[in-house]
Structure formats: structure tokens, C-alpha cells
Design an enzyme around this catalytic site. Sequence first.
Site, short mmCIF file in Angstrom:
data_model
loop_
_atom_site.label_atom_id
_atom_site.label_comp_id
_atom_site.label_asym_id
_atom_site.label_seq_id
_atom_site.Cartn_x
_atom_site.Cartn_y
_atom_site.Cartn_z
N CYS A 27 9.67 -0.32 -1.56
CA CYS A 27 8.65 -1.30 -1.88
C CYS A 27 8.39 -1.36 -3.39
O CYS A 27 7.92 -0.39 -3.98
CB CYS A 27 7.38 -0.94 -1.12
SG CYS A 27 5.91 -1.83 -1.62
N CYS A 30 4.75 -0.86 -4.49
CA CYS A 30 4.39 0.55 -4.27
C CYS A 30 4.78 1.39 -5.48
O CYS A 30 4.05 2.29 -5.89
CB CYS A 30 5.10 1.10 -3.04
SG CYS A 30 4.68 0.26 -1.50
#
Length: 91
Positions: A27, A30
Amino acid sequence: MKVINKAEFEQITKEGVVLVDFFATWCGPCKMLAPVLEIVKVDVDQEGDLAMKFGIMSVPTMIVFKNGEAVKQISGYQPKTQLANILNQLL
């Protein structure tokens, strides 16, 4: 940053205020959080049971725990100042 597993989760979140980042290694947003804040992290790909328990539908999702109880859920990338404001309100 400390990536925790299900066995460590309850111990770490049972006292005080703890921000837990539910993330995935793939991600992009993230990865942007890592340099912003020192937090404990749960890899949703490795700890699917925890992600399911807390209804994690997208990453990054952060949950603030206070004395073992989830008190605030935040989805998506948040700047450090926004996260600090949220945590200060809960202290």
C-alpha cells in the site's frame, strides 16, 4: 515502527492510548505514514483475523485504543499534525 501480531496486540493495547496502523506492505499511502509517526502496525495480509475483528475494509486504517477499547477509527493517509490533534483530544 513495530509490526505486531495477534499475540502481541492485546498486551500492547490494554493500557493507555495506543495508535495502531492497519496496513499492507503493497500500500503506497501506508508507506507514507512510516516517516510521519512512530506507531505500532498490524499487517492485514499477515493478521487477517485482527483486520476482520475491527472491520478493516481499506488500508491504511488507524485505530486509537484507550485502555483496550477502540475509541477512534481513521481511514486514509493523515498528516502528522492531524494525527497529533486526534491523539491530544483523547489523552
